[in-house]
Design an enzyme around this catalytic site. Structure first.
Site, PDB file in Angstrom:
ATOM      1  N   GLU A  88      -1.467   0.445   5.129  1.00  0.00           N
ATOM      2  CA  GLU A  88      -0.980  -0.770   5.784  1.00  0.00           C
ATOM      3  C   GLU A  88      -2.080  -1.814   5.993  1.00  0.00           C
ATOM      4  O   GLU A  88      -1.795  -2.957   6.315  1.00  0.00           O
ATOM      5  CB  GLU A  88      -0.300  -0.432   7.110  1.00  0.00           C
ATOM      6  CG  GLU A  88      -1.219   0.101   8.192  1.00  0.00           C
ATOM      7  CD  GLU A  88      -0.437   0.475   9.444  1.00  0.00           C
ATOM      8  OE1 GLU A  88       0.791   0.621   9.382  1.00  0.00           O
ATOM      9  OE2 GLU A  88      -1.097   0.617  10.491  1.00  0.00           O
ATOM     10  N   HIS A  89      -3.316  -1.434   5.804  1.00  0.00           N
ATOM     11  CA  HIS A  89      -4.397  -2.401   5.989  1.00  0.00           C
ATOM     12  C   HIS A  89      -4.649  -3.256   4.759  1.00  0.00           C
ATOM     13  O   HIS A  89      -5.117  -4.386   4.871  1.00  0.00           O
ATOM     14  CB  HIS A  89      -5.698  -1.674   6.370  1.00  0.00           C
ATOM     15  CG  HIS A  89      -5.578  -0.920   7.661  1.00  0.00           C
ATOM     16  ND1 HIS A  89      -6.185   0.295   7.892  1.00  0.00           N
ATOM     17  CD2 HIS A  89      -4.889  -1.218   8.787  1.00  0.00           C
ATOM     18  CE1 HIS A  89      -5.880   0.711   9.108  1.00  0.00           C
ATOM     19  NE2 HIS A  89      -5.101  -0.186   9.671  1.00  0.00           N
ATOM     20  N   HIS A 156      -7.777   6.903  -1.479  1.00  0.00           N
ATOM     21  CA  HIS A 156      -7.308   5.565  -1.107  1.00  0.00           C
ATOM     22  C   HIS A 156      -7.862   4.534  -2.083  1.00  0.00           C
ATOM     23  O   HIS A 156      -9.077   4.367  -2.174  1.00  0.00           O
ATOM     24  CB  HIS A 156      -7.772   5.236   0.316  1.00  0.00           C
ATOM     25  CG  HIS A 156      -7.083   6.050   1.368  1.00  0.00           C
ATOM     26  ND1 HIS A 156      -6.266   5.496   2.320  1.00  0.00           N
ATOM     27  CD2 HIS A 156      -7.063   7.394   1.580  1.00  0.00           C
ATOM     28  CE1 HIS A 156      -5.777   6.463   3.099  1.00  0.00           C
ATOM     29  NE2 HIS A 156      -6.248   7.616   2.670  1.00  0.00           N
ATOM     30  N   CYS A 158      -7.859   1.435  -1.823  1.00  0.00           N
ATOM     31  CA  CYS A 158      -8.570   0.353  -1.126  1.00  0.00           C
ATOM     32  C   CYS A 158     -10.052   0.716  -0.958  1.00  0.00           C
ATOM     33  O   CYS A 158     -10.899  -0.156  -0.821  1.00  0.00           O
ATOM     34  CB  CYS A 158      -7.920   0.038   0.216  1.00  0.00           C
ATOM     35  SG  CYS A 158      -7.852   1.418   1.361  1.00  0.00           S
TER      36      CYS A 158
HETATM   37 ZN   LIG Z   1      -6.677   0.427   3.060  1.00  0.00          ZN
END
Ligand SMILES: [Zn+2]
Length: 199
Positions: A88-89, A156, A158
């Site tokens: 969600e970030h 992840h 990200c």
């Molecule tokens: Zn992230």
């Protein structure tokens, strides 16, 4: 896939995300009308609505009708459930394996439903810790078992795509409830059963 039939999005909001994505493409300096991008906003909307379809599913409904009464009180383990979610970030994927175990208290649930429960929570905007907890809490609430353990090992994008962490680093989260929290032997049994699962 039958899961998609449960997705209900109001007709009025169809195309809203696509419109916004067109704006993003322009901001990136792209030409949204060039051939390769022409249908990208609609494709992205469709994909994103599917990847967040877990918001429109109810855990109680999902497990209901798949619970059975049994005289079995040994640990039930479902390991290596593939999990794909969106952080969600950054709205980027994280993915890996989920292992679920519980000790039944007169009730068990179909094994495939455990995987569907994992999918349901994964198809929301998530952080790995909350995803892990939601799976454990739902099994606790719905089956009232003697204990539940959930472990997720995930990469992840990200982190890895931005070079924040080494390419192969795995984030590991766990939620241990009831016997899995109180009893080291139970926890160790679970850990040894899931150890050695391949990424
Ligand atoms: Zn992230």
């Amino acid at each position: 896939m039958t899961e998609t039939s449960e997705i209900l999005v109001p007709e009025t909001s169809h195309g809203k995300i696509a419109e916004l994505v067109r704006g993003i493409l322009v901001q990136l300096g792209e030409n949204p009308d060039r051939e390769g991008l022409r249908r990208t906003p609609e494709r992205f909307e469709k994909a994103l609505r599917f990847l967040t379809s877990g918001y429109r599913q109810d855990p109680e409904k999902l497990l209901n009708g798949a619970m059975f009464s049994v005289c079995y009180d040994e640990m039930v383990v479902v390991k290596d459930i593939e999990v794909y979610s969106l952080c969600e970030h950054h709205l980027l994927p994280f993915f890996g394996k989920c292992h679920v175990a519980y000790i039944p208290n007169k009730k068990v649930v179909g094994l495939s439903k455990v995987a569907r429960l994992v999918n349901m929570y994964a198809r929301r905007l998530q952080i790995q810790e909350r995803l892990t907890n939601q799976i454990a809490r739902t099994i606790e609430e719905q089956l009232n078992p003697h204990g539940v353990g959930v472990i997720i090992e995930a990469r992840h994008l990200c982190m890895v795509m931005r070079g924040v962490e080494k390419q192969n680093s795995l984030a590991v989260t766990s939620a241990m409830l009831g016997a899995f929290r109180e009893n080291k032997e139970t926890r160790d049994e679970f850990l040894s059963l899931v150890k050695g699962s391949k990424q």
